[in-house]
Enzyme design. Structure first.
Site: not given
Ligand code: UD1
Ligand code: UDP
Length: 355
Positions: A206
Site C-alpha cells: 500500500h
Molecule cells: C496511511 C498512512 C501510512 C500507513 C497506512 C496504513 C499517511 C501519510 N500514510 O496510508 O503510513 O501505512 O495509512 O494503512 O498517513 N481509503 C479508503 N478507505 C479508507 C481509507 C483509505 O478507500 O478507509 C483509500 C482512499 O482512496 C484514500 C487512499 O486509500 O485516498 C489513501 O488513504 P490515506 O489515508 O491517504 O493513506 P494510506 O495509503 O491509507
Molecule cells: N493489518 C490488519 N489487516 C490487514 C492488514 C494489516 O489488521 O488487512 C494490521 C497488521 O497486522 C499490522 C498493521 O495492520 O498490525 C499494519 O498496518 P499497515 O500495514 O496498514 O500500516 P503500516 O504499519 O505500514 O503503517
C-alpha cells in the site's frame, strides 16, 4: 487515579493497533479521551479494530477522510485544535507515523500542551516517503519520546533530541501477545480461504511509492502473478489503483485477492504463512515477532534490526529479486530478541513519575 486527562489522537489502522494496549494500561490511572481524525473510515480499516480490540468508541470523530496530504494534515490540525481547546488535556499522545500522528502532534504542541510520541526515533533515511517526514516532524514537535529500540534512541540523539527520551520496548509486542490466543480461537480465515498452514505466501502492498509509480507497481504485480499460492490482502488505496488500470481482474484469476481483514484474521494469516511479502512497517515487525521470513518491497526500512538479524530482506519492486526471495530466502535458525514487550506498563510508570 491521577487527576489528569490524557488525549490520544488516532486515525489510521496502525494507530488503532498501537493505541489498544496502551489505552488499557493507562486507563488504570488516568482519565482518557480518544480523538479519531477519520483518516481511515471503511469498516474493515477502522471500526473492526475498535470492535475486536475492545477500544471504546472515540469521544470525538473529526471526519477528515481522504485527500491530499496538505488537506488531511491541515484539517486534522484545525479540528484537533478545537477539541483540545475545549477539553484541555494535560497530555496528548500520538502513535507511529501517519498524517494523523503529525496533525495531532502539531495541534497539541502549538497549543503548548505536552505531547508524547509512541514509536519515536524510527528512521529509514528516505525523505521521499511521507511517513519519514511525519516521523521527523512529530519527534521534533514532541516533549516525551517513547522509543521501541536502542537504535531509535540513537537516531534521536543524532538529531539533538536527548531530553525525555525513553526506551520502553514496542507496544505492538503487547498487542500481539494479548491477541494471538484470542485470534486462534476466533479466526476462521484459513478455512474461509481454504489455506493450509505454511503452504502459502502472504502479501500486503500500500505504500505510495509502490502504488503510485507505474513501473514499480508493474514489477511487483508481475512477480505476484508468478508466485504459486499467493494470498494478497489488498488495501483500499491499492484496490482503487488496480481497478483503474484493470490489473485487479487479471490478478484475481491467478492469486487469492482479499479485502483488508481484521487484526485477528491478519495475525493468523501472518503466523501461518510460509513467507511474507510486504511494504508495511507493522507487518515487517509482526513477521519478525511471529518468526516468519519477510521479503520487503522497499529499498529501505525503518526496522533495520530485522534485516541485520537476517529475517528480512529488501528487494524493492524488482520482479526477479522478489521471485528469487520467495524461492530462496532462508533466515538463520537463530532469532535474537529485538522487540521487547511490556512497553505499555513502562510508559504508565514513566507518566506516573512525570505527573
Ligand atoms: C496511511 C498512512 C501510512 C500507513 C497506512 C496504513 C499517511 C501519510 N500514510 O496510508 O503510513 O501505512 O495509512 O494503512 O498517513 N481509503 C479508503 N478507505 C479508507 C481509507 C483509505 O478507500 O478507509 C483509500 C482512499 O482512496 C484514500 C487512499 O486509500 O485516498 C489513501 O488513504 P490515506 O489515508 O491517504 O493513506 P494510506 O495509503 O491509507
Ligand atoms: N493489518 C490488519 N489487516 C490487514 C492488514 C494489516 O489488521 O488487512 C494490521 C497488521 O497486522 C499490522 C498493521 O495492520 O498490525 C499494519 O498496518 P499497515 O500495514 O496498514 O500500516 P503500516 O504499519 O505500514 O503503517
Amino acid at each position: 487515579m491521577i487527576n489528569m486527562k490524557i488525549a490520544s489522537v488516532v486515525g489510521a489502522r496502525p494507530n488503532f493497533i498501537k493505541l489498544s494496549p496502551l489505552f488499557k494500561e493507562l486507563n488504570k490511572e488516568f482519565e482518557q479521551l480518544i480523538i479519531h481524525t477519520g483518516q481511515h473510515y471503511d469498516y474493515e480499516m477502522d471500526k473492526i479494530f475498535f470492535d475486536e480490540l475492545k477500544i471504546p468508541a472515540p469521544d470525538y470523530h473529526l471526519g477528515v477522510g481522504s485527500g491530499t496530504h496538505g488537506y488531511q494534515i491541515g484539517e486534522i490540525v484545525k479540528k484537533t485544535e478545537e477539541v483540545l481547546i475545549k477539553e484541555k488535556p494535560e497530555l496528548v499522545i500520538v502513535y507511529g507515523d501517519t498524517n494523523s500522528t503529525l496533525g495531532g502532534a502539531l495541534a497539541s504542541c502549538k497549543l503548548g500542551i505536552r505531547t508524547a510520541h509512541v514509536e519515536a526515533g524510527l528512521r529509514c533515511f528516505d525523505r521521499r516517503m511521507p511517513e519519514e517526514i511525519n516521523r521527523i516532524l512529530t519527534d521534533h514537535s514532541s516533549d516525551i519520546l517513547f522509543c521501541p529500540t536502542s537504535l531509535a534512541v540513537r537516531n534521536l540523539k543524532k538529531e539533538g533530541i536527548t531530553q525525555n527520551v525513553f526506551k520502553v520496548g514496542d507496544v505492538m509486542v503487547d498487542g500481539i501477545k494479548e491477541n494471538l490466543k484470542i485470534a486462534e480461537k476466533k479466526s476462521d480465515i484459513l478455512s474461509r480461504l481454504r489455506l493450509k498452514p505454511k503452504s502459502y505466501i502472504l502479501a500486503t502492498l500500500h505504500r505510495a511509492e509502490n502504488t503510485d509509480t507505474l513501473n514499480r507497481l508493474t514489477g511487483i504485480l508481475q512477480a505476484f502473478e508468478n508466485i504459486p499460492n499467493l494470498v494478497f490482502v489488498c488495501h483500499p488505496r491499492t484496490k482503487k489503483i488496480l481497478e483503474k488500470n484493470e490489473f485487479l481482474a487479471k490478478l484475481s484469476e491467478k492469486i487469492i485477492v482479499t479485502p483488508p481483514v481484521g487484526y485477528f484474521d491478519m495475525l493468523i494469516l501472518e503466523r501461518n504463512a510460509e513467507k511474507i511479502l510486504t511494504d508495511s512497517g507493522g507487518v515487517q515487525k509482526e513477521a519478525y515477532l511471529l518468526s516468519v521470513p519477510c521479503i520487503t518491497l522497499r529499498e529501505r526500512t525503518e526496522w533495520v534490526e530485522t534485516v541485520k538479524a537476517g529475517w528480512n530482506i529488501l528487494v524493492g519492486a524488482d520482479k526477479s529479486l522478489i521471485l528469487d526471495g520467495v524461492k530462496n530466502f532462508q533466515p538463520p535458525s537463530k532469532r535474537i530478541n529485538i522487540f521487547q514487550g511490556g512497553a505499555s506498563k513502562k510508559i504508565l510508570r514513566i507518566l506516573k513519575t512525570i505527573y
